[in-house]
Design a protein around this motif. Structure first.
Motif, PDB file in Angstrom:
ATOM      1  N   GLU A   1       0.859  -1.167   0.000  1.00  0.00           N
ATOM      2  CA  GLU A   1       0.000   0.000   0.000  1.00  0.00           C
ATOM      3  C   GLU A   1       0.898   1.221   0.000  1.00  0.00           C
ATOM      4  OE1 GLU A   1      -4.165  -0.927   1.932  1.00  0.00           O
ATOM      5  OE2 GLU A   1      -3.160   0.791   2.891  1.00  0.00           O
ATOM      6  N   ALA A   2       0.528   2.209  -0.805  1.00  0.00           N
ATOM      7  CA  ALA A   2       1.338   3.423  -0.854  1.00  0.00           C
ATOM      8  C   ALA A   2       0.412   4.624  -0.900  1.00  0.00           C
ATOM      9  CB  ALA A   2       2.227   3.407  -2.101  1.00  0.00           C
ATOM     10  N   SER A   3       0.924   5.740  -0.376  1.00  0.00           N
ATOM     11  CA  SER A   3       0.139   6.964  -0.479  1.00  0.00           C
ATOM     12  C   SER A   3       0.360   7.544  -1.878  1.00  0.00           C
ATOM     13  CB  SER A   3       0.573   7.957   0.596  1.00  0.00           C
ATOM     14  OG  SER A   3       1.954   8.223   0.446  1.00  0.00           O
ATOM     15  N   LEU A   4      -0.582   8.315  -2.330  1.00  0.00           N
ATOM     16  CA  LEU A   4      -0.437   9.004  -3.622  1.00  0.00           C
ATOM     17  C   LEU A   4      -0.009  10.443  -3.332  1.00  0.00           C
ATOM     18  CD1 LEU A   4      -3.530   7.722  -5.644  1.00  0.00           C
ATOM     19  CD2 LEU A   4      -1.154   6.976  -5.805  1.00  0.00           C
ATOM     20  N   PRO A   5       0.744  11.088  -4.173  1.00  0.00           N
ATOM     21  CA  PRO A   5       1.223  10.596  -5.470  1.00  0.00           C
ATOM     22  C   PRO A   5       2.332   9.541  -5.313  1.00  0.00           C
ATOM     23  CG  PRO A   5       2.157  12.748  -5.006  1.00  0.00           C
ATOM     24  CD  PRO A   5       1.198  12.468  -3.896  1.00  0.00           C
ATOM     25  N   CYS A   6       2.433   8.692  -6.350  1.00  0.00           N
ATOM     26  CA  CYS A   6       3.501   7.703  -6.334  1.00  0.00           C
ATOM     27  C   CYS A   6       3.902   7.302  -7.754  1.00  0.00           C
ATOM     28  CB  CYS A   6       3.106   6.507  -5.466  1.00  0.00           C
ATOM     29  SG  CYS A   6       2.461   5.095  -6.294  1.00  0.00           S
ATOM     30  N   VAL A   7       4.988   6.575  -7.826  1.00  0.00           N
ATOM     31  CA  VAL A   7       5.510   6.086  -9.103  1.00  0.00           C
ATOM     32  C   VAL A   7       5.294   4.581  -9.186  1.00  0.00           C
ATOM     33  CG1 VAL A   7       7.640   5.616 -10.383  1.00  0.00           C
ATOM     34  CG2 VAL A   7       7.250   7.896  -9.426  1.00  0.00           C
ATOM     35  N   LEU A   8       4.743   4.127 -10.297  1.00  0.00           N
ATOM     36  CA  LEU A   8       4.613   2.691 -10.550  1.00  0.00           C
ATOM     37  C   LEU A   8       5.466   2.326 -11.759  1.00  0.00           C
ATOM     38  CD1 LEU A   8       0.765   1.946 -10.370  1.00  0.00           C
ATOM     39  CD2 LEU A   8       2.438   1.849  -8.516  1.00  0.00           C
ATOM     40  N   ALA A   9       6.000   1.102 -11.764  1.00  0.00           N
ATOM     41  CA  ALA A   9       6.720   0.599 -12.932  1.00  0.00           C
ATOM     42  C   ALA A   9       6.069  -0.723 -13.343  1.00  0.00           C
ATOM     43  CB  ALA A   9       8.194   0.419 -12.616  1.00  0.00           C
ATOM     44  N   ALA A  10       5.508  -0.739 -14.562  1.00  0.00           N
ATOM     45  CA  ALA A  10       4.653  -1.845 -14.998  1.00  0.00           C
ATOM     46  C   ALA A  10       5.448  -3.061 -15.448  1.00  0.00           C
ATOM     47  CB  ALA A  10       3.759  -1.372 -16.145  1.00  0.00           C
ATOM     48  N   GLN A  11       4.966  -4.227 -15.057  1.00  0.00           N
ATOM     49  CA  GLN A  11       5.534  -5.494 -15.492  1.00  0.00           C
ATOM     50  C   GLN A  11       4.589  -6.116 -16.529  1.00  0.00           C
ATOM     51  OE1 GLN A  11       7.689  -7.422 -16.084  1.00  0.00           O
ATOM     52  NE2 GLN A  11       7.690  -9.419 -15.082  1.00  0.00           N
ATOM     53  N   LYS A  12       5.129  -6.962 -17.389  1.00  0.00           N
ATOM     54  CA  LYS A  12       4.310  -7.716 -18.342  1.00  0.00           C
ATOM     55  C   LYS A  12       3.287  -8.545 -17.563  1.00  0.00           C
ATOM     56  CE  LYS A  12       4.499 -10.976 -22.091  1.00  0.00           C
ATOM     57  NZ  LYS A  12       5.273 -11.707 -23.063  1.00  0.00           N
ATOM     58  N   GLY A  13       2.042  -8.539 -18.025  1.00  0.00           N
ATOM     59  CA  GLY A  13       1.016  -9.282 -17.307  1.00  0.00           C
ATOM     60  C   GLY A  13       0.069  -8.351 -16.574  1.00  0.00           C
ATOM     61  N   LEU A  14       0.479  -7.080 -16.422  1.00  0.00           N
ATOM     62  CA  LEU A  14      -0.399  -6.098 -15.769  1.00  0.00           C
ATOM     63  C   LEU A  14      -1.706  -5.975 -16.538  1.00  0.00           C
ATOM     64  CD1 LEU A  14      -0.899  -3.772 -13.758  1.00  0.00           C
ATOM     65  CD2 LEU A  14       0.387  -2.261 -15.263  1.00  0.00           C
ATOM     66  N   ASN A  15      -1.617  -6.011 -17.864  1.00  0.00           N
ATOM     67  CA  ASN A  15      -2.813  -5.882 -18.699  1.00  0.00           C
ATOM     68  C   ASN A  15      -2.454  -6.304 -20.115  1.00  0.00           C
ATOM     69  OD1 ASN A  15      -1.499  -3.651 -20.047  1.00  0.00           O
ATOM     70  ND2 ASN A  15      -2.064  -2.389 -18.300  1.00  0.00           N
ATOM     71  N   GLU A  16      -3.426  -6.247 -20.987  1.00  0.00           N
ATOM     72  CA  GLU A  16      -3.200  -6.514 -22.412  1.00  0.00           C
ATOM     73  C   GLU A  16      -3.451  -5.194 -23.139  1.00  0.00           C
ATOM     74  OE1 GLU A  16      -2.044  -8.467 -25.584  1.00  0.00           O
ATOM     75  OE2 GLU A  16      -2.206  -9.539 -23.668  1.00  0.00           O
ATOM     76  N   PRO A  17      -2.384  -4.533 -23.618  1.00  0.00           N
ATOM     77  CA  PRO A  17      -2.605  -3.213 -24.230  1.00  0.00           C
ATOM     78  C   PRO A  17      -3.562  -3.279 -25.419  1.00  0.00           C
ATOM     79  CG  PRO A  17      -0.272  -3.601 -23.884  1.00  0.00           C
ATOM     80  CD  PRO A  17      -0.969  -4.893 -23.620  1.00  0.00           C
ATOM     81  N   ARG A  18      -4.388  -2.271 -25.535  1.00  0.00           N
ATOM     82  CA  ARG A  18      -5.363  -2.212 -26.626  1.00  0.00           C
ATOM     83  C   ARG A  18      -4.667  -1.824 -27.935  1.00  0.00           C
ATOM     84  NH1 ARG A  18      -8.900   2.242 -23.903  1.00  0.00           N
ATOM     85  NH2 ARG A  18      -8.098   1.061 -22.147  1.00  0.00           N
ATOM     86  N   TYR A  19      -5.317  -2.164 -29.053  1.00  0.00           N
ATOM     87  CA  TYR A  19      -4.876  -1.606 -30.328  1.00  0.00           C
ATOM     88  C   TYR A  19      -5.496  -0.221 -30.420  1.00  0.00           C
ATOM     89  CZ  TYR A  19      -4.261  -6.543 -31.437  1.00  0.00           C
ATOM     90  OH  TYR A  19      -3.899  -7.846 -31.408  1.00  0.00           O
ATOM     91  N   PRO A  20      -4.792   0.724 -31.039  1.00  0.00           N
ATOM     92  CA  PRO A  20      -5.478   1.990 -31.295  1.00  0.00           C
ATOM     93  C   PRO A  20      -6.621   1.723 -32.269  1.00  0.00           C
ATOM     94  CG  PRO A  20      -3.374   1.921 -32.458  1.00  0.00           C
ATOM     95  CD  PRO A  20      -3.440   0.684 -31.613  1.00  0.00           C
ATOM     96  N   THR A  21      -7.774   2.309 -32.041  1.00  0.00           N
ATOM     97  CA  THR A  21      -8.851   2.144 -33.014  1.00  0.00           C
ATOM     98  C   THR A  21      -8.622   3.128 -34.158  1.00  0.00           C
ATOM     99  OG1 THR A  21     -10.257   3.817 -32.034  1.00  0.00           O
ATOM    100  CG2 THR A  21     -10.489   1.570 -31.175  1.00  0.00           C
ATOM    101  N   LEU A  22      -9.328   2.887 -35.252  1.00  0.00           N
ATOM    102  CA  LEU A  22      -9.225   3.792 -36.391  1.00  0.00           C
ATOM    103  C   LEU A  22      -9.642   5.210 -35.980  1.00  0.00           C
ATOM    104  CD1 LEU A  22      -8.332   3.134 -39.188  1.00  0.00           C
ATOM    105  CD2 LEU A  22     -10.701   2.953 -39.871  1.00  0.00           C
ATOM    106  N   LYS A  23     -10.716   5.281 -35.175  1.00  0.00           N
ATOM    107  CA  LYS A  23     -11.172   6.591 -34.693  1.00  0.00           C
ATOM    108  C   LYS A  23     -10.097   7.250 -33.851  1.00  0.00           C
ATOM    109  CE  LYS A  23     -16.083   6.185 -34.449  1.00  0.00           C
ATOM    110  NZ  LYS A  23     -17.152   5.651 -33.661  1.00  0.00           N
ATOM    111  N   GLY A  24      -9.437   6.449 -33.017  1.00  0.00           N
ATOM    112  CA  GLY A  24      -8.364   6.971 -32.178  1.00  0.00           C
ATOM    113  C   GLY A  24      -7.230   7.523 -33.026  1.00  0.00           C
TER     114      GLY A  24
END
Lengths: 381, 259
Positions: free
Chosen positions: B171-194
């Motif tokens: 647990e950490a107070s905000l503001p804070c720094v995070l460093a992401a590891q693989k597995g955190l999520n599945e990045p989206r593809y940019p949509t055509l609209k995006g």
């Protein structure tokens, strides 16, 4: 003269390529083998905005240009030609004409859900006796109050069974000949609209190709696209655009097979060296690369003319002719580079070869493209 | 909640890396550039936090030459609201500490509640920036994040980091720094609209002076880059099968010391 894509078009290419490599390529062999329509990935293409690319944002589309459409189509077709034809038909032969000729009410009801991927649409022009001779329509729509009563048969309808609505070309006034052809948008589930048959095909096996039967099918007049008698005009303008899509599909098939051939030529060894070191293999690869580049330039030119709102019918016919002939030749040679391994299913190129053939036939055979090109050269003569 | 995502543009993973003539950099001609994949997890997580909370702003930041704009534009196409490009030749030889000082200065100006990094860039694999930036700001930092949940009041965060054989939840107070590891999520593809909308979004150019800093000479510099020696070719043991097996076992034991 500029032949470079814009940053935006490059981003669209990168997105389509990444999607194709990660989501489409891994299932391409399996859906071909099982002749299974890839509903899940088609829905995802809709969510990404690939199903109604050129439709304005007001109707759920992305307002992309035709060049972007070609670029995305090529990348999808490199991985799987079945996905590409589903994309092409929905974009060019359903969404574009409904947007171009539809009323505001029709656009809201019969366009928006087809742009987002919630539903897909199809284009039913061909009849058993009306293929290249498309004006020889016998499906009949007789006006009865606020409905038409439709009777007749359509064949070779791409995405036919999976579609929620079809543009159906019908005779509404036989006395007028091909001037009496009109377009009705007929929704699946309408009583009297039957899908008796899905074809077993050589290639594009994951795209369903269906036969439609209409038996006293009552279609509201509110579903007529454009005025009565406008059918052939709508068909011809849709097919002009459609040809850019099929040219891009053929280009993608050729480029996909070529990439496989290059990878194999680097890997496979004979007489102590990678086969790519042999001049005869180099010859084939060089010819493939040159023809593919020429097909790409022709296709992009047709798209750029369309974007500039200039006449593009002849350019589209040239692109479609050349790209589909290139697809057939390149996939044939890609198998040749693979030798015996190219003839078996483990190495994928045989699928590209089977998929390529139809590009010389549908949306106007190579012979019809030559007719279109020659007519534009000779004028009315 | 405002979230800042520092990203790095790196050579595509398929690049055939060649060492440049001066042996201190790689040959950059013909390279396709991408967003470092761990940074994509960071962008994705920031977008998900914004979507989950129903409000907020995601700002992508990068330091580098003109080409870096493409990577920032990709973040905008994914859904980031705006971008900041620290583009100043003064940073040409920046080491990680110099870069960290510049990013810390951006963060001070922007005052986000969260800065999400990738756990390391995939080109030089230093992995130093998240900690250095956090140190300069006096913020807590958490590396190798596999999951996170921000408290409803936005005052603290609970984050799980990957450790050998399990998850360590902090647990950490905000503001804070995070460093992401693989597995955190599945990045989206940019949509055509995006993609189509990305060009309408702002990419703000900043110089060192805009950040009130004067880059000092780097304390860390590359002395030399060396290519790995090519892998020795494999060896085929032919002849009678019994003899060959005996030879294989001997070679595995005495030469490769594998068994």
């Amino acid at each position: 003269m500029h032949v470079e894509l814009t940053e935006e078009q490059e981003m669209i290419r990168a997105m389509a390529r990444e999607f194709a490599d990660k989501e489409v390529r891994p299932i391409a062999a399996e859906i071909d083998r099982d002749a299974r329509f890839p509903r899940e990935t088609v829905r995802r293409m809709g969510a990404l905005g690939l199903l109604g690319m050129t439709i304005p944002p007001a109707y759920g589309g992305s307002g992309a240009d035709a060049v972007s459409y070609v670029v995305a189509m090529e990348e999808i077709a490199k991985a799987c030609a079945s996905h590409a034809v589903i994309l092409s038909v929905n974009n060019s032969l359903y969404c574009e004409p409904v947007y171009k000729y539809g009323s505001e009410e029709q656009r809201q009801r019969l366009l928006v859900p087809f742009v987002t991927g919630e539903k897909i649409g199809c284009f039913a022009l061909t009849e058993p006796q009306a293929g290249s001779d498309a004006t020889n329509q016998t499906t009949l729509a007789v006006r009865a109050g606020d409905h038409y009563v439709v009777n007749g048969r359509k064949v070779f309808v791409t995405s036919g069974r999976e579609s929620s609505a079809a543009l159906v070309f019908c005779q509404t006034d036989r006395g007028q000949g091909h001037g009496g052809i009109s377009v009705l948008i007929i929704e699946s589930g309408t009583p009297g609209f039957l899908v008796p048959k899905v074809e077993e095909k050589l290639g594009l096996r994951a795209s369903d190709t269906a036969e439609f039967l209409f038996e006293d099918c009552r279609v509201p007049v509110a579903n007529r696209l454009g005025d009565e008698g406008l059918g052939i005009k709508i068909a011809m303008s849709s097919l002009d655009s459609g040809r850019i899509g099929i040219a891009a599909q053929a280009l993608g098939i050729a480029a996909g097979a070529y990439e496989l051939a290059v990878a194999y030529a680097r890997e496979r060894r004979s007489f102590g060296v990678p086969i790519g070191q042999h001049q005869m293999v180099q010859w084939m690869l060089a010819d493939m690369a040159t023809a593919i580049d020429a097909a790409r330039l022709l296709t992009l030119r047709a798209a750029a003319l369309k974007d500039a709102k200039k006449p593009f019918g002849t350019a589209a016919a040239m692109a479609k002719l050349f790209a589909s002939e290139t697809a057939m030749k390149a996939t044939t040679d890609a198998i040749q580079v693979h030798g015996g391994y190219g003839y078996i299913k483990d190495f994928q190129v045989e699928r590209y070869f089977r998929d390529a053939k139809i590009t010389q036939i549908y949306e106007g055979t190579s012979q019809i493209q030559k007719l279109v090109i020659a007519r534009s050269l000779l004028g009315g003569a | 909640m405002k979230i800042l995502v520092p990203i790095k543009q790196v050579p595509d993973t398929a690049t055939q890396v060649r060492v440049a003539a001066d042996a201190r950099a790689i040959e950059s001609a013909g390279i396709t550039w991408i967003i470092s994949p761990y940074d994509e997890f960071a962008v994705e997580e920031a977008l998900r936090i914004k979507e989950k909370r129903g409000q907020g702003e995601v700002v992508a930041v990068s330091l580098g030459p003109d080409r870096v704009k493409e990577a920032l534009r990709s973040c905008l196409a994914m859904g980031a609201d705006r971008a900041i490009h620290v583009n100043d030749p003064a940073f040409a030889d920046a080491d990680t500490l110099t870069t960290a000082r510049a990013l810390a200065a951006v963060i001070k100006q922007e005052a986000p509640q969260l800065a999400i990094f990738g756990r390391q860039a995939i080109d030089d694999d230093m992995g130093a920036l998240p900690a250095q930036v956090a140190e300069l700001l006096g913020w807590p930092s958490l590396y190798w994040i596999m999951e996170e949940a921000i408290a409803a009041d936005g005052a603290s965060i609970r984050a799980g980091r990957q450790v050998e054989g399990g998850l360590e939840v902090f647990e950490a107070s905000l503001p804070c720094v995070l460093a992401a590891q693989k597995g955190l999520n599945e990045p989206r593809y940019p949509t055509l609209k995006g993609i189509m909308g990305a060009k309408k979004k702002e990419i703000k150019d900043l110089k060192a002076a805009d950040l009130g800093i004067a880059p000092e000479p780097p304390q860390l510099s590359v002395a030399r880059l060396e290519s790995l020696p090519p892998r020795p070719p494999g060896r085929v043991i032919g002849g009678d099968v019994h003899e060959a097996v005996r030879e294989l076992v001997r070679a595995l034991r005495e030469e490769a010391k594998a068994i």
